[in-house]
Design an enzyme around this catalytic site. Structure first.
Site: not given
Length: 281
Positions: A33-34, A37, A61, A150-152, A155, A188
């Site tokens: 976690l960062h 998260h 994945q 929203e970084k992914d 996804q 991560s």
């Protein structure tokens, strides 16, 4: 703090929060976690009766076995960070066998083409793995609201499509990218970079900022070529892709229309794969 490793025990505990006056917030993660998260957790705690975080490195994945092997696993440190936000957060940290009942295989999904773009074309089977595990987690947690960064972004759109196509009663909440002080998107995987490499990696976001500045007055092909040349001049990076796409269908754009666009990028730095994106309008 409650930590569950068994889905039946988790479901039993959460059953008391199924009334119309209660809400369950859910933050699915692969751990390590960062701050990004933790910002999702903080939002969930504010907006829900109870918050659940899952910590599970999902093997289906990963299309690169070496990437799966090297993915950081820091459960004890993660729990300390979670407790600092609230001791009432519920942690679900199952084994692979618990999640997949001894058969760690993904299901095939159609996300109306979203799965074929960018990450999907460079990581075969990746979004089948994402869809499989997210659907399982939604079934076990039965959240009211689920929070994704929203970084992914691809996804995030995939999960929204999963919910619609499978009639899953959950509100998917997209949350802004959390960045290091130098602009690097928190991930991560950043733990695998040295301090010097983290500083070098800020070039990714700086390049996206230039692309955003150019978007109003330049053609898409011009911007893409600029980014390609910028990374050619930085041999420490390997540019995997740079795309400009509409947010709704994620198809690589050639001409500007009346749509919301984003720039998406994936690069390798010291055998660590980093992704980022930025809204262009």
């Amino acid at each position: 703090m409650l930590i569950f490793n068994n889905k039946a025990d988790l479901r039993s505990h959460l059953s008391r929060y199924t009334s119309k006056d209660s809400s369950i917030g859910f933050v699915p993660t692969m751990g390590a976690l960062h701050r990004g998260h933790l910002s999702l957790l903080e939002q969930s705690v504010k907006e829900n009766t109870i918050t659940v975080i899952s910590i599970f490195v999902n093997p289906t994945q990963f299309n690169n076995p070496d990437d799966l092997k090297k993915y950081p696993r820091t459960l004890e440190a993660d729990v300390v960070k979670i407790e600092a936000i609230s001791k009432d957060i519920v942690v679900f940290a199952p084994s692979v066998n618990e999640m997949y009942d001894g058969n760690a295989q993904s299901v095939s999904f159609s996300f109306d083409g979203l799965e074929n773009q960018m990450e999907g074309s460079h990581r075969p089977g990746h979004f089948d793995g994402v869809g499989t595990i997210v659907k399982k987690l939604f079934e076990y947690v039965q959240p009211t609201n689920a929070y994704f960064g929203e970084k992914d972004f691809q996804q995030l759109q995939i999960v929204k499509k999963l919910v619609v196509k499978n009639n899953i009663p959950v509100n998917v909440v997209g949350c802004p990218i959390t960045r290091e002080s130098n602009g690097l998107a928190m991930s991560s995987r950043n733990q695998r970079l040295t301090e010097a490499e983290r500083e070098i990696a800020s070039f990714i976001y700086k390049t996206l900022i230039v692309a955003k500045d150019q978007f109003a007055n330049n053609k898409i092909d011009y911007i893409k070529q600029y980014v390609i040349e910028a990374f050619k001049a930085r041999p420490e990076f390997e540019l995997e892709y740079f795309e400009i796409a509409a947010e709704d269908d994620l198809i690589s754009a050639t001409l500007k229309e009346d749509k919301k666009y984003r720039a998406f990028i994936a690069v390798m730095l010291s055998n660590v794969r980093l992704i980022d994106n930025i809204s262009l309008n």
